[in-house]
Design a protein around this motif. Structure first.
Motif, PDB file in Angstrom:
ATOM      1  N   UNK A  72       0.828  -1.206   0.000  1.00 16.76           N
ATOM      2  CA  UNK A  72       0.000   0.000   0.000  1.00 16.76           C
ATOM      3  C   UNK A  72       0.864   1.259   0.000  1.00 16.76           C
ATOM      4  N   UNK A  73       1.966   1.242   0.743  1.00 17.30           N
ATOM      5  CA  UNK A  73       2.821   2.430   0.792  1.00 17.30           C
ATOM      6  C   UNK A  73       3.375   2.751  -0.589  1.00 17.30           C
ATOM      7  N   UNK A  74       3.650   1.715  -1.396  1.00 13.63           N
ATOM      8  CA  UNK A  74       4.126   1.929  -2.763  1.00 13.63           C
ATOM      9  C   UNK A  74       3.049   2.598  -3.603  1.00 13.63           C
ATOM     10  N   UNK A  75       1.816   2.121  -3.461  1.00 13.12           N
ATOM     11  CA  UNK A  75       0.708   2.735  -4.196  1.00 13.12           C
ATOM     12  C   UNK A  75       0.515   4.187  -3.775  1.00 13.12           C
ATOM     13  N   UNK A  76       0.599   4.459  -2.477  1.00 15.13           N
ATOM     14  CA  UNK A  76       0.417   5.828  -1.984  1.00 15.13           C
ATOM     15  C   UNK A  76       1.466   6.774  -2.560  1.00 15.13           C
ATOM     16  N   UNK A  77       2.704   6.313  -2.621  1.00 13.43           N
ATOM     17  CA  UNK A  77       3.773   7.152  -3.176  1.00 13.43           C
ATOM     18  C   UNK A  77       3.514   7.422  -4.656  1.00 13.43           C
ATOM     19  N   UNK A  81      10.305  15.067   7.885  1.00 13.10           N
ATOM     20  CA  UNK A  81       9.828  13.926   8.673  1.00 13.10           C
ATOM     21  C   UNK A  81       8.342  14.077   8.975  1.00 13.10           C
ATOM     22  N   UNK A  82       7.945  15.260   9.453  1.00 10.59           N
ATOM     23  CA  UNK A  82       6.542  15.444   9.826  1.00 10.59           C
ATOM     24  C   UNK A  82       5.637  15.426   8.599  1.00 10.59           C
ATOM     25  N   UNK A  83       6.128  15.932   7.468  1.00 11.75           N
ATOM     26  CA  UNK A  83       5.331  15.906   6.237  1.00 11.75           C
ATOM     27  C   UNK A  83       4.990  14.470   5.850  1.00 11.75           C
ATOM     28  N   UNK A  84       5.949  13.566   5.975  1.00 10.48           N
ATOM     29  CA  UNK A  84       5.687  12.159   5.648  1.00 10.48           C
ATOM     30  C   UNK A  84       4.677  11.563   6.618  1.00 10.48           C
ATOM     31  N   UNK A  85       4.801  11.882   7.903  1.00 12.82           N
ATOM     32  CA  UNK A  85       3.863  11.341   8.893  1.00 12.82           C
ATOM     33  C   UNK A  85       2.442  11.840   8.649  1.00 12.82           C
TER      34      UNK A  85
END
Length: 223
Positions: free
Chosen positions: A107-112, A158-162
């Protein structure tokens, strides 16, 4: 700024439900349709989508046939399919799809990939909100209750990714690769230091959870 809307056309209910659940968790609005003909009809009434995720092998019109409908309404497409043959991938990309991802996928790959397509096509929501906190990606600012908070570049990243991945566990390794680069060989505790600073500045001691042996997660509980 409005939430990005994504159309998911996928006949496997398990996959469509999982994808939609995760997209909604991170702030996207989703419409799920399980039939190609139904999707084509739906677009006649509502085509205000920023992106479509299309399976290729569908009941009714297949994903390649649906592409013409997406093109008519200027909706970018990512094919999300079990078809692994190069001919299908080449056809999809030559026809004009923005990306092609083969199942099964993380899922993280799809989100990126979704974020990259939305960014490339100028449709990405660049403002993210969490409680009384607002993050403006384009201007690289963080405000809390309307007050600008000082965020050095690495802490901001870091916070942007979270905040883009609310309710998802993000590993230290992922943060290091995305922000410091794959060539970084330093101590992973550099991430922990940034997380500690972010928690203190924004009062998120409980909301940014440390997940043992996994990483960090910014939790947002739906009311």
């Amino acid at each position: 700024m409005t939430t990005n809307r994504i159309l998911i056309v996928e006949d496997d209910k398990g996959i469509s439900d999982t994808v939609a659940l995760n997209l909604r968790y991170v702030g996207y609005a989703c419409v799920v349709i399980n039939n190609g003909d139904t999707a084509a009809d739906y677009l006649e009434e509502d085509h205000s989508f920023d992106l479509a995720l299309l399976d290729i092998m569908l009941p009714g019109a297949d994903g390649f046939e649906l592409f013409a409908h997406m093109e008519k309404y200027n909706i970018p497409v990512i094919y999300m399919t079990a078809k692994t043959d190069s001919e299908s991938e080449v056809k999809g990309l030559k026809d004009g799809a923005e990306d092609y991802i083969v199942k099964p996928f993380e899922i993280i790959t799809l989100l990126v990939r979704i974020e990259k397509v939305l960014e490339r096509t100028g449709r990405l929501n660049r403002v993210y909100r969490y409680s009384d906190i607002t993050v403006d990606i384009m201007n690289r600012t963080v405000t809390k209750c309307g007050v600008l908070i000082d965020f050095p570049p690495l802490e901001f990243d870091v916070f942007a990714i979270l905040i883009k991945n609310k309710n998802r566990t993000i590993s230290r390794e992922y943060l290091l690769n995305e922000i410091w680069g794959q060539e970084y060989f330093g101590d992973t505790r550099t991430v922990d230091v940034r997380i500690a600073n972010i928690r203190k500045k924004l009062g998120l001691t409980d909301e940014i959870r440390t997940i043992s042996k996994a990483g960090y997660r910014l939790e947002e509980h739906k009311k």
